[in-house]
Scaffold this motif. Structure first.
Motif, short mmCIF file in Angstrom:
data_model
loop_
_atom_site.label_atom_id
_atom_site.label_comp_id
_atom_site.label_asym_id
_atom_site.label_seq_id
_atom_site.Cartn_x
_atom_site.Cartn_y
_atom_site.Cartn_z
N SER A 184 35.39 45.32 22.95
CA SER A 184 34.07 45.05 23.56
C SER A 184 33.55 46.61 23.94
O SER A 184 34.19 47.31 23.85
CB SER A 184 34.03 44.31 25.02
OG SER A 184 34.66 43.26 24.72
N ALA B 33 32.25 50.80 27.79
CA ALA B 33 31.53 51.33 29.04
C ALA B 33 31.54 50.03 29.98
O ALA B 33 31.51 48.96 29.70
CB ALA B 33 29.96 51.38 28.73
N PRO B 34 32.10 50.30 31.03
CA PRO B 34 32.34 49.48 32.21
C PRO B 34 31.23 48.57 32.66
O PRO B 34 30.08 49.32 32.62
CB PRO B 34 32.78 50.25 33.39
CG PRO B 34 33.07 51.53 32.89
CD PRO B 34 32.31 51.88 31.71
N THR B 35 31.27 47.19 32.63
CA THR B 35 30.28 46.32 33.37
C THR B 35 30.63 45.94 34.66
O THR B 35 29.98 45.00 35.23
CB THR B 35 30.09 45.28 32.35
OG1 THR B 35 31.40 44.58 32.31
CG2 THR B 35 29.49 45.87 31.02
N SER B 36 31.60 46.17 35.21
CA SER B 36 32.12 45.87 36.31
C SER B 36 33.10 46.97 37.07
O SER B 36 33.68 47.85 36.15
CB SER B 36 33.04 44.32 36.37
OG SER B 36 34.13 44.45 35.69
N GLN C 189 36.78 47.75 35.46
CA GLN C 189 36.76 47.98 34.21
C GLN C 189 36.76 49.67 33.87
O GLN C 189 36.93 50.11 33.11
CB GLN C 189 35.79 47.49 33.26
CG GLN C 189 35.89 46.08 33.05
CD GLN C 189 34.62 45.49 32.29
OE1 GLN C 189 33.95 46.12 31.68
NE2 GLN C 189 34.45 44.24 32.40
N HIS C 190 36.64 50.33 35.22
CA HIS C 190 36.64 51.94 35.08
C HIS C 190 38.23 52.41 34.86
O HIS C 190 39.10 51.52 35.25
CB HIS C 190 36.35 52.22 36.50
CG HIS C 190 34.97 52.08 37.08
ND1 HIS C 190 33.86 52.71 36.03
CD2 HIS C 190 34.39 51.24 37.85
CE1 HIS C 190 32.66 52.24 36.41
NE2 HIS C 190 32.91 51.50 37.50
#
Length: 349
Positions: A195, A198-201, A204-205
């Motif tokens: 996927s 880039a984090p989306t939440s 996910q960092h």
């Protein structure tokens, strides 16, 4: 005429007698259930009460090499439990089964007891009558070439006769190249984001590939990404830093991952000069100098990352890497650039 006879109505039981009858029935049912349970326990006691013994977990890398006019099969303990060969030692009792040509036998330990820990290399060779396993290449005497076109070597947990590792390799063709190493530490593995990185939440960092630790102030090493996952990152804590309660120091790459691309990521610590280095696909991209006290002890929280994340700062399922992680390997030595490039050139495991 015979007078009509009137049948007497039986006396009704009292409420007390009815309750007693129900109680007796319940007691009989419970007693029967207990008796059946006791019979079942006796019949199956061997299955229920027999303890299940833990088997050794050891990650192993094995290859044929040719240090002289003979071959040896090298077995490198990458990570996991400690084991021993012989009658006594630390950890789990192990043995090695080797087969080549006309000879198939357990390898004889030389010395008689060998303890095998992460980072240690064992050497399996053949003499006139036996296979022998040793931890010191300089002590090999009477070694001969392996018989036949292939050798198979297996490491077995002798407590449970559980196979830990097995490999067959051809003889007489190309052999594994031996690379120089030094005191220090290496961690490497492969990853791919399936996927967008880039984090989306918030979970996910700092997407993690592998970490030995569960918080910033106890991690021994960490292969991950920066907060936005647009840089690769390698963190390491030395023994001196642990003694003075310092957190791990980290370095980053100048660029980061792309979706659906495999990357071989390697972090090294050279204890001789105290330098840490980060390699991407066999090429060094960043470095920094710490100290030469050695890598800090493990806190005992070794975690492989992925879509489920890891436990970090007392919170589960954090630092998720939305993709695949493969071939994560730790080596208690520093790998040098030639070997790191060769690992990348071999490709994704």
């Amino acid at each position: 005429m015979t007078p009509m006879q009137v049948r007497k109505k039986p006396p009704e039981s009292s409420p007390f007698e009815h309750a007693v009858s129900q109680l007796i029935s319940s007691i009989l049912i419970v007693s029967l259930a207990v008796a059946l349970g006791a019979i079942t326990l006796v019949v199956y006691s061997d299955l229920i009460l027999k303890p299940i013994e833990k088997s050794a977990y050891i990650a192993v890398e094995g290859n044929v090499s040719k240090p002289a006019e003979y071959e040896v099969f090298t077995l490198r303990h990458l990570q996991g439990d400690v084991g021993y060969f012989g009658n006594h030692g630390e950890g789990y009792p192990l043995y090695i089964q080797a087969s080549s040509g006309s000879l198939s036998a357990k390898a004889v330990p030389d010395p008689a007891e060998i303890t095998w820990k992460p980072g240690m290399i064992l050497y399996v060779y053949r003499n006139t009558t036996d296979f022998v396993v040793t931890d010191d290449l300089s002590t090999i005497a009477g070694a001969q070439k392996f018989d036949g076109s292939e050798i198979q070597v297996s490491v077995v947990d002798s407590t449970n006769d559980i196979l830990i590792y097995s490999k067959s390799q051809g003889i007489g063709g190309s052999v594994e190249e031996e690379f120089p190493r030094g005191p220090g530490f290496t961690i490497y593995g492969w990853e791919r984001f399936t996927s967008p990185p880039a984090p989306t939440s918030s979970d996910q960092h700092w997407a993690t590939m592998v970490v030995d630790g569960n918080r910033d102030n106890n991690r021994r090493f960490h292969l991950q990404h920066n907060q936005l996952n647009n840089r690769f990152e390698f963190a390491l804590r030395t023994a001196q830093m642990a003694t003075t309660n310092q957190q791990a120091r980290w370095i980053q790459s100048p660029s980061g991952p792309q979706q659906d691309v495999w990357y071989c990521i390697t972090g090294t610590y050279n204890q001789t000069d105290g330098r840490i280095r980060l390699y991407i696909n066999g090429n060094e991209v960043s470095s920094s100098t710490l100290d030469s006290s050695g890598i800090a002890p493990s806190p005992g929280f070794y975690q492989i990352g992925g879509p489920q994340g890891v436990t970090f700062s007392s919170v589960a399922n954090q630092r998720k890497l939305l993709g695949d992680v493969r071939g994560v390997t730790t080596v208690e030595e520093v790998l040098l650039p030639e070997e790191i490039l060769s690992i990348y050139n071999k490709g994704n495991p």
